[in-house]
Enzyme design. Structure first.
Site, PDB file in Angstrom:
ATOM      1  N   ASP A  69      20.028  63.945  74.773  1.00 23.00           N
ATOM      2  CA  ASP A  69      19.573  62.628  75.199  1.00 23.00           C
ATOM      3  C   ASP A  69      19.458  61.649  74.034  1.00 23.00           C
ATOM      4  O   ASP A  69      19.318  62.052  72.868  1.00 23.00           O
ATOM      5  CB  ASP A  69      18.184  62.732  75.851  1.00 23.00           C
ATOM      6  CG  ASP A  69      18.223  63.290  77.254  1.00 23.00           C
ATOM      7  OD1 ASP A  69      19.299  63.736  77.703  1.00 23.00           O
ATOM      8  OD2 ASP A  69      17.170  63.300  77.912  1.00 23.00           O
ATOM      9  N   HIS A 223      17.802  66.505  71.830  1.00 24.40           N
ATOM     10  CA  HIS A 223      18.054  65.113  71.451  1.00 24.40           C
ATOM     11  C   HIS A 223      18.973  65.103  70.236  1.00 24.40           C
ATOM     12  O   HIS A 223      18.592  65.638  69.173  1.00 24.40           O
ATOM     13  CB  HIS A 223      16.744  64.386  71.140  1.00 24.40           C
ATOM     14  CG  HIS A 223      15.867  64.212  72.340  1.00 24.40           C
ATOM     15  ND1 HIS A 223      15.069  65.222  72.821  1.00 24.40           N
ATOM     16  CD2 HIS A 223      15.690  63.143  73.171  1.00 24.40           C
ATOM     17  CE1 HIS A 223      14.408  64.792  73.899  1.00 24.40           C
ATOM     18  NE2 HIS A 223      14.778  63.545  74.126  1.00 24.40           N
TER      19      HIS A 223
END
Length: 261
Positions: A69, A223
């Site tokens: 993400d 991430h």
């Protein structure tokens, strides 16, 4: 007759080059973790990830989906892409529209290297559920347009990859229903590394492997904007291979024919 002969020679040469390219790719990936299979996903009305929804993707035991993400980030995303490429692994990147807009070269690289490009809103508010419905929809749609333009040069009326993940998993029944009407799948996660918290790569590796061993399979959230996650990733991929886990790449059902093998 001559033109027909030339066309046949050209087709034969193209086929030979394709076979040679596939063989070279196989040789390059021999002994590496790789991507075990492509999972064709019908996005219509799909909500997956058992942290927030009743169901997840159709994964067998020891199958994992790697998702990242908040990118792209020029300081970390290229390093993550190289690490994944070194092990012939394909992941799903849920990109933020303003980051895609700022770094279209990285968005194009994500696609060119065979990964799945998903969407993660335009501005990544803490949670879309805490702002008005109209503002939330506008942020989502603006993100779609920014991502598509960065990736493909223009935004069409339909998303090439209708996969979306809510920032902070902050959904609402109304926003979920809206995405359903657009035929867009909502991705949650089955487990994560908690890499939004500051920790050493070693601690993060131990944490995510412990959670994965407990779950046995699932969609994993990382991430690609976090340097500690980049530092951890080679050891994580090695641990997956050593413990018999297999990487699965989800793609929309309409795109399965063109997905990397």
């Amino acid at each position: 007759m001559l033109s027909q002969f030339v066309r046949l020679v050209a087709l034969s040469l193209a086929f030979s080059l394709a076979v040679a390219s596939a063989a070279a790719a196989d040789d390059r990936c021999a002994g590496k973790l790789g991507t075990a299979r492509i999972l064709s996903v019908d996005p219509a009305g799909l909500h997956v990830g058992t942290k927030h929804f009743p169901q997840t993707l159709a994964l067998a035991d020891h199958e994992v989906v790697l998702t990242f993400d908040d990118g792209p980030n020029p300081g970390t995303t290229p390093k993550m892409l190289k690490i994944l490429a070194d092990q012939c692994v394909h992941a799903t990147f849920f990109v933020v529209g303003r980051n895609a807009q700022a770094h279209p070269d990285l968005v194009k690289r994500i696609i060119a290297e065979g990964h799945t490009l998903g969407h993660h809103s335009m501005t990544h508010p803490m949670t879309l559920a805490d702002i008005s419905y109209d503002k939330a929809v506008a942020d989502i749609e603006q993100g779609f347009r920014a991502d598509e333009k960065a990736a493909y040069g223009h935004a069409g009326t339909r998303l090439r990859v209708p996969f979306f993940r809510f920032p902070g998993f902050g959904s609402s029944p109304e926003l979920l229903a809206y995405l359903d009407t657009r035929g867009i799948a909502t991705f949650g996660a089955d487990l994560w590394a908690s890499d939004w918290e500051k920790q050493t790569p070693e601690h993060q590796l131990n944490l995510v492997m412990e959670r994965l061993q407990h779950a046995g399979k699932g969609i994993i959230l990382f991430h690609d904007t976090r340097a500690q996650t980049v530092a951890m990733m080679p050891a994580f991929l090695a641990a997956l291979q050593a413990q018999g886990y297999r990487v699965v790449q989800p793609v929309p059902v309409a795109n399965v024919a063109s997905a990397p093998q």
